[in-house]
Design a protein around this motif. Structure first.
Motif, PDB file in Angstrom:
ATOM      1  N   ALA A 760       0.829  -1.207   0.000  1.00 34.63           N
ATOM      2  CA  ALA A 760       0.000   0.000   0.000  1.00 34.63           C
ATOM      3  C   ALA A 760       0.861   1.253   0.000  1.00 34.63           C
ATOM      4  O   ALA A 760       0.524   2.255  -0.653  1.00 34.63           O
ATOM      5  CB  ALA A 760      -0.930  -0.019   1.215  1.00 34.63           C
ATOM      6  N   ASP A 761       1.992   1.229   0.709  1.00 35.39           N
ATOM      7  CA  ASP A 761       2.893   2.383   0.699  1.00 35.39           C
ATOM      8  C   ASP A 761       3.479   2.612  -0.693  1.00 35.39           C
ATOM      9  O   ASP A 761       3.575   3.746  -1.167  1.00 35.39           O
ATOM     10  CB  ASP A 761       4.009   2.180   1.725  1.00 35.39           C
ATOM     11  CG  ASP A 761       3.478   2.183   3.156  1.00 35.39           C
ATOM     12  OD1 ASP A 761       2.372   2.725   3.361  1.00 35.39           O
ATOM     13  OD2 ASP A 761       4.160   1.632   4.040  1.00 35.39           O
ATOM     14  N   ARG A 762       3.876   1.549  -1.353  1.00 36.65           N
ATOM     15  CA  ARG A 762       4.426   1.700  -2.704  1.00 36.65           C
ATOM     16  C   ARG A 762       3.368   2.206  -3.675  1.00 36.65           C
ATOM     17  O   ARG A 762       3.657   3.033  -4.548  1.00 36.65           O
ATOM     18  CB  ARG A 762       5.004   0.365  -3.177  1.00 36.65           C
ATOM     19  CG  ARG A 762       6.277  -0.045  -2.464  1.00 36.65           C
ATOM     20  CD  ARG A 762       6.944  -1.221  -3.146  1.00 36.65           C
ATOM     21  NE  ARG A 762       6.166  -2.439  -3.022  1.00 36.65           N
ATOM     22  CZ  ARG A 762       6.292  -3.290  -2.009  1.00 36.65           C
ATOM     23  NH1 ARG A 762       7.144  -3.044  -1.033  1.00 36.65           N
ATOM     24  NH2 ARG A 762       5.560  -4.373  -1.981  1.00 36.65           N
ATOM     25  N   MET A 763       2.128   1.719  -3.517  1.00 34.56           N
ATOM     26  CA  MET A 763       1.057   2.200  -4.375  1.00 34.56           C
ATOM     27  C   MET A 763       0.769   3.676  -4.136  1.00 34.56           C
ATOM     28  O   MET A 763       0.455   4.426  -5.069  1.00 34.56           O
ATOM     29  CB  MET A 763      -0.211   1.375  -4.140  1.00 34.56           C
ATOM     30  CG  MET A 763      -0.105  -0.069  -4.579  1.00 34.56           C
ATOM     31  SD  MET A 763       0.193  -0.262  -6.346  1.00 34.56           S
ATOM     32  CE  MET A 763      -1.326   0.406  -6.991  1.00 34.56           C
ATOM     33  N   ALA A 764       0.879   4.116  -2.867  1.00 37.89           N
ATOM     34  CA  ALA A 764       0.672   5.525  -2.578  1.00 37.89           C
ATOM     35  C   ALA A 764       1.741   6.397  -3.219  1.00 37.89           C
ATOM     36  O   ALA A 764       1.463   7.501  -3.705  1.00 37.89           O
ATOM     37  CB  ALA A 764       0.640   5.733  -1.063  1.00 37.89           C
ATOM     38  N   VAL A 765       2.982   5.909  -3.227  1.00 39.44           N
ATOM     39  CA  VAL A 765       4.067   6.651  -3.872  1.00 39.44           C
ATOM     40  C   VAL A 765       3.822   6.774  -5.367  1.00 39.44           C
ATOM     41  O   VAL A 765       3.934   7.855  -5.961  1.00 39.44           O
ATOM     42  CB  VAL A 765       5.416   5.968  -3.574  1.00 39.44           C
ATOM     43  CG1 VAL A 765       6.524   6.610  -4.399  1.00 39.44           C
ATOM     44  CG2 VAL A 765       5.729   6.056  -2.102  1.00 39.44           C
ATOM     45  N   LEU A 766       3.476   5.662  -6.015  1.00 36.10           N
ATOM     46  CA  LEU A 766       3.209   5.707  -7.447  1.00 36.10           C
ATOM     47  C   LEU A 766       1.987   6.550  -7.770  1.00 36.10           C
ATOM     48  O   LEU A 766       1.950   7.231  -8.800  1.00 36.10           O
ATOM     49  CB  LEU A 766       3.031   4.279  -7.980  1.00 36.10           C
ATOM     50  CG  LEU A 766       4.262   3.361  -7.872  1.00 36.10           C
ATOM     51  CD1 LEU A 766       3.918   1.961  -8.366  1.00 36.10           C
ATOM     52  CD2 LEU A 766       5.428   3.936  -8.654  1.00 36.10           C
ATOM     53  N   GLU A 767       0.971   6.512  -6.895  1.00 34.17           N
ATOM     54  CA  GLU A 767      -0.224   7.309  -7.135  1.00 34.17           C
ATOM     55  C   GLU A 767       0.071   8.801  -7.069  1.00 34.17           C
ATOM     56  O   GLU A 767      -0.552   9.603  -7.762  1.00 34.17           O
ATOM     57  CB  GLU A 767      -1.309   6.940  -6.121  1.00 34.17           C
ATOM     58  CG  GLU A 767      -2.636   7.632  -6.349  1.00 34.17           C
ATOM     59  CD  GLU A 767      -3.680   7.200  -5.355  1.00 34.17           C
ATOM     60  OE1 GLU A 767      -4.796   7.742  -5.387  1.00 34.17           O
ATOM     61  OE2 GLU A 767      -3.373   6.310  -4.523  1.00 34.17           O
ATOM     62  N   SER A 768       1.030   9.193  -6.224  1.00 33.74           N
ATOM     63  CA  SER A 768       1.385  10.597  -6.142  1.00 33.74           C
ATOM     64  C   SER A 768       2.004  11.106  -7.439  1.00 33.74           C
ATOM     65  O   SER A 768       2.003  12.311  -7.706  1.00 33.74           O
ATOM     66  CB  SER A 768       2.348  10.815  -4.972  1.00 33.74           C
ATOM     67  OG  SER A 768       3.572  10.122  -5.223  1.00 33.74           O
ATOM     68  N   TYR A 769       2.533  10.192  -8.276  1.00 34.89           N
ATOM     69  CA  TYR A 769       3.086  10.560  -9.572  1.00 34.89           C
ATOM     70  C   TYR A 769       2.103  10.293 -10.707  1.00 34.89           C
ATOM     71  O   TYR A 769       2.473  10.348 -11.873  1.00 34.89           O
ATOM     72  CB  TYR A 769       4.380   9.796  -9.836  1.00 34.89           C
ATOM     73  CG  TYR A 769       5.569  10.424  -9.166  1.00 34.89           C
ATOM     74  CD1 TYR A 769       6.256  11.475  -9.766  1.00 34.89           C
ATOM     75  CD2 TYR A 769       5.974   9.989  -7.916  1.00 34.89           C
ATOM     76  CE1 TYR A 769       7.337  12.060  -9.143  1.00 34.89           C
ATOM     77  CE2 TYR A 769       7.055  10.572  -7.285  1.00 34.89           C
ATOM     78  CZ  TYR A 769       7.732  11.612  -7.896  1.00 34.89           C
ATOM     79  OH  TYR A 769       8.801  12.195  -7.271  1.00 34.89           O
ATOM     80  N   GLY A 770       0.865   9.968 -10.368  1.00 39.85           N
ATOM     81  CA  GLY A 770      -0.129   9.737 -11.403  1.00 39.85           C
ATOM     82  C   GLY A 770      -0.152   8.341 -11.945  1.00 39.85           C
ATOM     83  O   GLY A 770      -0.829   8.082 -12.938  1.00 39.85           O
TER      84      GLY A 770
END
Length: 852
Positions: A760-770
């Motif tokens: 979930a943390d990695r997905m949040a990081v990628l989501e912050s970049y679109g």
């Protein structure tokens, strides 16, 4: 020589003793003690505890209001707050109090859910503020406003609020009445549904005491305010529990004396179910509290005039509380609130149209006493003063017992007809019944709750799990009460007189009637009807047997000269309505039923066993624990010891934790079977497969662990195919250490949780970049979403941000993440400058970007 005691001195003599025998040090110590007592008496509050709680609640709300309007700031001392709440300027005092009342009046709610505040509740604000204002001025040594001036100013704004906001003077008083039919219904229902009969019998005794002695719940249960509860030594119960003011008592013509009532046994056998002495003795026998009496036979066959309690039980409470969920009885006394709550829940399960409380029992007995012995005597039994009108205002219901039409027309009042008419409208007659109430639960209630939540505009949209749980619980209570009310209205609209009369007959005590039927129909044991012992091979008998004299099977009636042959055919069934059953037989049957009810089949001395199936409502002794929380796999596994096989788990979470463990794995099952076959004294250990095949390479092992190691390491090349076949049949595989119900141990679940959090943390990081990833399977055809220019699924499409309005290029997106929470892989790929992210070439190409 007899001891002599000095004469008690008068107060004048005590004062003279100070001057004659005291020195200066004694006088100084005495004055210091008196000054300490005087300081302790300053500001002493003599009101009742409940009154003090109401006064303090008003003061707390008044202080919070002044804090809200910025008159008080946080961090001020109590003296500074008192100076602001009760200033020396009386005009400012009246203004702040009036503003507080105008704010509180339209926002206060009644005690019942969905009811408005009443003028009677608003007067508590006046009394609380008046008390604290006078007390604050007195403690600060400031002249207080005149009591009449403060009273008139508060009353003026209260009257205005009542007129302005349409506040009612009184609320909807609970006027429900619970009599003998209702108590009988709830006892039968409770014996069917209770999880612990020992807990239920405490409340049954309290109901019977409330009916017989007209006591308040505070006279029976533990009251946290005054720390009192009925104890075994107080068999003659004090009924009057309301505290009397000292000033009023000094002005009364005669002091108030406690009312005592001597409880006798019922004279009618049908009323034994409401007998306080018999129920109390059963509880005492169950606890072993009677001196010299341990069994029911010792109690009923004894010839003692008085029954004595053991000294160790005199200070113990009679009514004990229960553990959580009512699974067992605790050693703490039952509270007065728990008595009312337990009765309310039983009334709700019975389907009564209105909410009942413990005072419902007191109101009904007050009405019956007023009809039988008059209001004055009833007032004395209830513990009311002679000048009080509480009995007429809040207890007695005159309508069912007064035939005003017959009195107005000069006719004879038929009390029997009035009683029958009253029974047609009792709660016991109009109750829905336990079956109908259970039908409301489940799908009906869930659908109604879902519809209510969907239409409710005040539902917490972004609330936590706890907030949603509490919200659904409140909605469920409201919806259930509405469904119950609708069903009750439908029942009363379509009920005929014949159905009402049948309901009146069914509301009588079915438990006692079943016990009497069993005693009446079961034949008494015939000691002469004994089968002779079997003859042994050598001609003797199994035991000493004396042949009784031969009796002829004919009888000559001298009066008529007719010879009658005696047969073994049973006679007609005894009807207990025509043939009266002895009172002592009914008492023994009833007490044995209560004493042995927690068991499967109580035994009755007069007629053998009393199966529970003959009782009404299919009464059976339910398990004491919730839903028999036992592991079925443990019960079916013969290799598990008795302690683990019959273990009852405390809650469902503990049972699920046990099932998720490896206790029932194939490996542990094989190990338990191996230990059972090995035996406690045999040595050494051996492989059961090798023993069964009589393998030439069979060997002995020092422990079971070495046998498991042999089973794991053995192969088909060394031990043969038959050995491997037996291993497979026993459940051996690569996963035989896992449990059979597809669960996971706590350590495995913890690892999965940590991995999920990292993902979930990695997905949040990628989501912050679109970069968004869907958890669903890829769609063959793209579909529009709630976001403009964004499609879900379908073949990948490259969008030129320069040609689309409202879309920001990924190169212009600023990174808004915390680098400290990123894993090592992404920390190497990302940096803090606003330039495009340093991602791998393959990922950039998949996103439609040129590699750097």
């Amino acid at each position: 020589m007899a001891a002599t005691f000095p004469r008690r001195r008068t107060l004048f003599e005590e004062i003279n003793h100070i001057s004659s025998a005291a020195d200066n040090e004694y006088v100084l110590d005495l004055m210091k003690e008196l000054n300490d007592l005087n300081d302790e008496a300053v500001g002493f509050r003599w009101a009742a505890v409940s009154t003090q709680i109401d006064q303090d609640r008003v003061l707390f709300n008044y202080e919070a209001f002044l804090l809200f309007i910025k008159q008080i700031t946080e961090g001020q001392s109590e003296a500074e707050k008192s100076a602001v709440m009760f200033p020396a300027d009386f005009k400012l005092l009246f203004l702040r109090i009036r503003l507080f009342i105008l704010y509180a009046a339209p926002r206060m709610r009644g005690r019942a859910r969905g009811t408005p505040c009443t003028y009677q509740s608003l007067t508590k604000i006046r009394s609380g503020l008046s008390f604290h204002a006078n007390r604050s001025y007195r403690l600060r040594d400031i002249e207080a406003p005149r009591a009449a001036l403060l009273y008139n100013n508060i009353t003026e704004v209260l009257r205005f609020a009542v007129h302005k906001f349409n506040i009612p003077l009184y609320g909807d008083l609970n006027s429900t009445h619970v009599g003998l039919p209702e108590i009988s219904q709830m006892i039968d229902l409770d014996m069917q549904q209770t999880r612990c009969f020992i807990v239920a019998e405490m409340h049954h005794l309290a109901w019977c005491m409330g009916r017989t002695c007209a006591v308040r719940p505070g006279s029976l249960g533990h009251n946290p305010k005054d720390k009192t509860s009925i104890q075994a030594g107080r068999f003659l119960m004090v009924v009057k529990t309301n505290s009397q003011d000292a000033e009023q008592a000094s002005k009364a013509a005669k002091p108030s004396r406690p009312i005592k009532c001597r409880v006798m046994s019922p004279n009618i056998t049908d009323n034994l179910v409401f007998s306080v002495p018999h129920r109390l003795l059963i509880i005492a026998l169950r606890r072993g509290a009677i001196a010299g009496i341990e069994t029911l036979d010792d109690l009923l066959n004894g010839d003692r005039l008085n029954i004595q309690w053991k000294p160790s039980f005199l200070d113990q409470p009679i009514l004990l509380g229960s553990t959580p969920r009512g699974l067992d009885v605790s050693q703490k006394p039952a509270s007065a609130a728990s008595l009312t709550e337990y009765l309310r829940e039983r009334g709700r399960h019975m389907g009564y149209e209105r909410t009942i409380t413990f005072y419902s029992i007191r109101r009904r007995i007050a009405t019956d006493l007023t009809e039988l012995v008059g209001p004055d005597h009833a007032r004395r039994i209830l513990g009311h003063s002679a000048q009080s009108k509480t009995l007429e205002h809040f207890y007695v219901d005159d309508a069912p017992i007064t035939d005003i039409s017959a009195m107005a027309l000069g006719e004879v009042v038929d009390k029997k007809m009035m009683a029958q008419t009253r029974r047609l409208h009792d709660l016991s007659t109009t109750a829905l019944g336990a079956t109908e109430v259970r039908a409301i639960y489940g799908g009906v209630l869930n659908e109604a709750v879902a519809a209510f939540i969907e239409a409710d505009t005040n539902a917490p949209e972004l609330g936590s799990h706890t907030e949603w749980k509490n919200y659904r619980r409140r909605v469920s209570k409201i919806v259930f009460a509405s469904l119950l009310r609708v069903r009750s209205e439908e029942l009363q609209e379509g009920m005929t007189r014949e159905e009402a009369v049948a309901r009146v007959g069914n509301s009588k005590s079915g438990l006692m009637r079943a016990a009497l039927d069993q005693c009446a129909t079961a034949p008494a044991e015939d000691t002469m009807d004994v089968e002779p012992p079997a003859m042994l091979a050598d001609g003797g008998f199994e035991r000493d047997f004396v042949e009784s004299p031969h009796e002829p099977d004919i009888e000559v009636l001298a009066s008529e000269g007719v010879i009658t042959r005696l047969t073994d055919e049973p006679g007609d069934t005894i009807d207990h309505d025509q043939h009266e059953i002895p009172y002592n037989v009914c008492v023994r049957a009833f007490m044995q039923l209560l004493l042995q009810f927690p068991e499967a089949t109580p035994q009755l001395s007069h007629g053998g066993s009393l199966p529970m199936s003959v009782l009404p409502l299919a009464i059976t002794a339910r398990p004491r624990h919730n839903n028999e929380l036992v592991c079925r796999e443990c019960m079916e596994d013969e290799d598990i010891d008795t302690e683990h096989r019959t273990r009852t788990w405390k809650c469902m979470a503990h049972l699920q934790r046990h099932r998720n463990s490896d206790f029932h794995s194939l490996r542990n099952k094989f190990l338990r079977r191996l230990q059972a076959e090995h035996g406690p004294g045999s040595d050494p250990w051996s492989c059961p497969f090798c023993v069964a095949l009589q393998h030439k390479r069979a060997a002995d092992y020092p422990s079971a662990a070495m046998v498991l190691r042999h089973v794991k390491k053995s192969s088909v090349h060394v031990w043969g195919e038959e050995h491997e076949k037996l291993k497979t049949e026993a459940g051996y595989s690569d996963k035989w250490k896992q449990n059979t119900n597809c669960g996971a141990k706590a350590s495995v679940r913890y690892d999965r949780k940590k991995r999920a959090e990292g993902f979930a943390d990695r997905m949040a990081v990628l989501e912050s970049y679109g970069i968004l990833y869907s958890e669903d399977a890829e769609l063959e055809v793209s579909r529009p979403t709630s976001y403009e220019h964004v499609l879900a699924g379908g073949p990948p499409q490259h969008i030129d941000a320069a040609n689309v309005e409202g879309v920001t290029s990924i190169q212009e997106v600023l990174m808004n993440i915390d680098m400290g929470g990123v894993d090592d892989f992404l920390r190497d790929c990302l940096h803090d400058d606003p330039s495009p992210p340093n991602l791998p070439d393959a990922l950039l190409q998949a996103m439609g970007l040129e590699p750097a």
